[in-house]
Write an enzyme that holds these catalytic residues in place. Structure first.
Site, PDB file in Angstrom:
ATOM      1  N   HIS A 142      38.495  39.983  41.025  1.00  0.00           N
ATOM      2  CA  HIS A 142      37.817  40.512  42.378  1.00  0.00           C
ATOM      3  C   HIS A 142      39.046  39.956  43.567  1.00  0.00           C
ATOM      4  O   HIS A 142      39.813  39.033  43.269  1.00  0.00           O
ATOM      5  CB  HIS A 142      36.644  39.749  42.810  1.00  0.00           C
ATOM      6  CG  HIS A 142      36.715  38.401  42.386  1.00  0.00           C
ATOM      7  ND1 HIS A 142      36.822  37.175  43.288  1.00  0.00           N
ATOM      8  CD2 HIS A 142      36.074  37.733  41.201  1.00  0.00           C
ATOM      9  CE1 HIS A 142      36.721  36.265  42.752  1.00  0.00           C
ATOM     10  NE2 HIS A 142      36.426  36.231  41.310  1.00  0.00           N
ATOM     11  N   ASP A 144      38.362  38.731  46.507  1.00  0.00           N
ATOM     12  CA  ASP A 144      37.953  37.808  47.552  1.00  0.00           C
ATOM     13  C   ASP A 144      38.094  36.401  46.821  1.00  0.00           C
ATOM     14  O   ASP A 144      38.022  36.397  45.341  1.00  0.00           O
ATOM     15  CB  ASP A 144      36.571  38.135  48.170  1.00  0.00           C
ATOM     16  CG  ASP A 144      35.577  37.934  47.019  1.00  0.00           C
ATOM     17  OD1 ASP A 144      35.877  38.515  46.005  1.00  0.00           O
ATOM     18  OD2 ASP A 144      34.315  37.872  47.311  1.00  0.00           O
ATOM     19  N   ASP A 174      41.044  31.973  40.165  1.00  0.00           N
ATOM     20  CA  ASP A 174      39.683  32.993  40.562  1.00  0.00           C
ATOM     21  C   ASP A 174      39.966  33.429  41.817  1.00  0.00           C
ATOM     22  O   ASP A 174      39.662  32.852  42.883  1.00  0.00           O
ATOM     23  CB  ASP A 174      38.548  31.886  40.627  1.00  0.00           C
ATOM     24  CG  ASP A 174      37.315  32.642  40.968  1.00  0.00           C
ATOM     25  OD1 ASP A 174      37.106  33.905  40.524  1.00  0.00           O
ATOM     26  OD2 ASP A 174      36.165  32.098  41.414  1.00  0.00           O
ATOM     27  N   GLU A 209      32.574  39.767  45.258  1.00  0.00           N
ATOM     28  CA  GLU A 209      32.116  38.980  44.272  1.00  0.00           C
ATOM     29  C   GLU A 209      31.722  37.831  44.504  1.00  0.00           C
ATOM     30  O   GLU A 209      30.627  36.895  43.919  1.00  0.00           O
ATOM     31  CB  GLU A 209      33.460  39.158  43.055  1.00  0.00           C
ATOM     32  CG  GLU A 209      32.911  38.421  41.914  1.00  0.00           C
ATOM     33  CD  GLU A 209      32.826  37.005  41.506  1.00  0.00           C
ATOM     34  OE1 GLU A 209      32.102  36.671  40.506  1.00  0.00           O
ATOM     35  OE2 GLU A 209      33.417  36.415  42.319  1.00  0.00           O
ATOM     36  N   GLU A 210      32.295  37.012  45.331  1.00  0.00           N
ATOM     37  CA  GLU A 210      31.854  35.519  45.770  1.00  0.00           C
ATOM     38  C   GLU A 210      30.731  35.155  46.501  1.00  0.00           C
ATOM     39  O   GLU A 210      30.095  34.087  46.210  1.00  0.00           O
ATOM     40  CB  GLU A 210      33.189  34.837  46.293  1.00  0.00           C
ATOM     41  CG  GLU A 210      34.311  34.786  45.263  1.00  0.00           C
ATOM     42  CD  GLU A 210      34.252  33.549  44.339  1.00  0.00           C
ATOM     43  OE1 GLU A 210      33.059  33.199  44.001  1.00  0.00           O
ATOM     44  OE2 GLU A 210      35.335  33.524  43.709  1.00  0.00           O
ATOM     45  N   HIS A 460      37.246  27.111  41.641  1.00  0.00           N
ATOM     46  CA  HIS A 460      36.756  26.710  42.952  1.00  0.00           C
ATOM     47  C   HIS A 460      37.148  25.353  43.472  1.00  0.00           C
ATOM     48  O   HIS A 460      36.284  24.657  44.532  1.00  0.00           O
ATOM     49  CB  HIS A 460      35.212  27.038  42.902  1.00  0.00           C
ATOM     50  CG  HIS A 460      34.554  28.249  42.997  1.00  0.00           C
ATOM     51  ND1 HIS A 460      33.244  28.350  43.104  1.00  0.00           N
ATOM     52  CD2 HIS A 460      35.124  29.255  42.410  1.00  0.00           C
ATOM     53  CE1 HIS A 460      32.938  29.920  42.860  1.00  0.00           C
ATOM     54  NE2 HIS A 460      34.234  30.316  42.536  1.00  0.00           N
TER      55      HIS A 460
END
Length: 486
Positions: A142, A144, A174, A209-210, A460
């Site tokens: 993704h 974002d 990520d 996505e996030e 994250h």
């Protein structure tokens, strides 16, 4: 393609996983595989895929540009402080792909799909010589990222920093690292002389996505039929970590248990209903009923889940007031992590019924000491009416459903084989973390397999990073996987 490949690579799990043939092998797959004729790939293609090494300079050049845009693709949801502009990342991806497109004499077909201005998805195709049923797709990387607080980092989160093998920056694990990896890989496939594969390859980069953004990302692509071609073959979801197959994830359900009591002076507790005490007892009852109804099951062991389904409180709040006051209301909030062998709707309806039953018998809930009550006389009502504590449960917007990957899929077996060839071992795992979107795709008929090459320990996190060595291995793993789809 599902059945065609089963004969050449019988399903098995390597190393620490179980190998029950009844569980991992789909009956009849081999006989159906024989009914299809496959055309061998050229020796030059096979040799090129076996020896493919990541173009490090191209990968790092693109990754540096993507991490440089990460500040502008932070995502906390539509209408919040951080709404991403994925097109800033898409611009660099398209520039990298452009020399290898069919328009410029290359092999790649590249499409840009937008359902909201400034927030595009990208579809890359490398057509094969075989039928439409011969497909292998890489989806899920993704465009974002989650927000980063520069004050909490030891490096600038919005700039690629290299320290030996470590590549620092928001999105390296990520998931901008995967975007750079897959972009580089497809450009390298396109420039192989004489490259020909029966299986058509697709790569899909997704927006939103996030955090929430209905219809913007993969859900919009599915709704508009843009991924229909992917259903014919396996879909490798490239957004996990640690370079091993993730074979199961959990659902995530957030909940609020609201408790109504009656405020009074704490020196006269029998004249009030303590909402915090009611919340404590009701939460205990809910958890007891949950663990009785949804206990650990054998499939969780088969799929190597570290924990079974859980329900736990994570926050509590109550009405403001003095320490010498009985609180009139309290809310306990928490989450449920549900393994994919239980249904979300059944859990919700069961807990709603449990709360309903507690309301009918609230006076029978345990209390703290002889003067704590959940039903008291109403001093303002001459008819002797009672003040009764009340409970209600509400569900949060954050609701994800878990997934158990199809372990009889040839894609799973071939992915394990490819990982073992490069890493020396394949160790499939499951976790009670959650991935958005994948359950919906699986329910829609896609054969979803999960893999990723960042680091779980930095997902994250502050000082997020991936390893250059892992990304180099990833290119080799994916090339070997593609080779197995002749």
């Amino acid at each position: 393609l599902f059945f065609m490949l089963a004969q050449s690579c019988p399903a098995r799990i390597h190393q620490r996983t179980t190998t029950s043939s009844s569980f991992y092998r789909k009956k009849g797959a081999t006989s159906r595989a024989r009914s299809r004729r496959s055309i061998p790939m050229s020796s030059s293609t096979e040799t090129a895929l076996d020896g493919l090494q990541l173009n490090e300079s191209r990968f790092l050049s693109l990754l540096e540009k993507l991490i440089g845009e990460s500040q502008f693709v932070q995502n906390t949801g539509v209408g919040t402080a951080f709404v991403p502009e994925e097109d800033r990342v898409v611009k660099h991806v398209l520039e990298c792909l452009e020399p290898f497109t069919v328009e410029n004499g290359g092999k790649l077909i590249v499409e840009r799909k937008s359902y909201v201005p400034g927030r595009s998805n990208v579809i890359i195709r490398l057509p094969g010589k075989g039928s439409k049923e011969e497909q292998l797709s890489f989806v899920g990387s993704h465009l974002d990222v989650v927000p980063a607080d520069p004050e909490a980092w030891n490096v600038d989160p919005f700039k690629l920093s290299i320290d030996g093998d470590k590549l620092y920056g928001r999105g390296t694990t990520d998931c901008l690292g995967h975007v750079a990896l897959m972009t580089t890989l497809f450009t390298q496939l396109s420039e192989i002389d004489g490259f020909e594969l029966n299986t058509s390859l697709s790569c899909v980069f997704i927006a939103s996505e996030e955090a929430n953004g209905p219809g913007i990302g993969v859900d919009g692509l599915v709704e508009n039929g843009e991924l229909d071609h992917c259903k014919a073959g396996p879909v490798v979801w490239v957004d996990c970590a640690d370079s091993q197959p993730c074979i199961g994830t959990a659902g995530a359900i957030t909940w609020d248990l609201k408790c109504e009591g009656h405020r009074f002076h704490s020196g006269l507790p029998h004249k009030g209903i303590n909402a915090i005490e009611l919340a404590m007892e009701a939460t205990t009852k809910l958890q007891q009923e949950f663990y009785t109804k949804f206990p650990p099951c054998d499939l969780e062991k088969e799929y190597k889940f570290i924990t079974s389904s859980t329900m736990k409180p994570t926050q509590i709040r109550c009405a403001p007031g003095g320490l010498n006051q009985i609180p009139p209301d309290a809310t306990v909030s928490g989450d449920i992590r549900l393994t994919p062998f239980y249904e979300v709707d059944k859990v919700k309806s069961f807990l709603e019924k449990t709360v309903e039953d507690m309301n009918k018998k609230v006076g029978e809930l345990p209390t703290r000491g002889p003067w704590s009550k959940f039903i008291i006389d109403d001093p303002k009502d001459p008819n002797g009416e009672k003040i009764v504590g009340k409970l209600s449960i509400e569900w949060g917007e954050h609701l994800l459903t878990g997934i158990a990957c199809d372990l009889t899929s040839p894609a799973f077996t071939k992915m394990c084989d490819s990982i073992q060839e490069v890493k020396g071992k394949s160790e499939p795992y499951s976790l009670t973390g959650s991935l958005p979107l994948v359950h919906d795709l699986k329910s829609a008929g896609f054969d979803i397999q999960l893999i990723g090459f960042g680091l779980m320990s930095t997902y994250h996190a502050d000082d997020e990073h991936c390893l250059m060595s892992d990304m180099k291995d990833a290119a080799s793993i994916l090339a070997k996987l593609i080779k197995k789809f002749h």
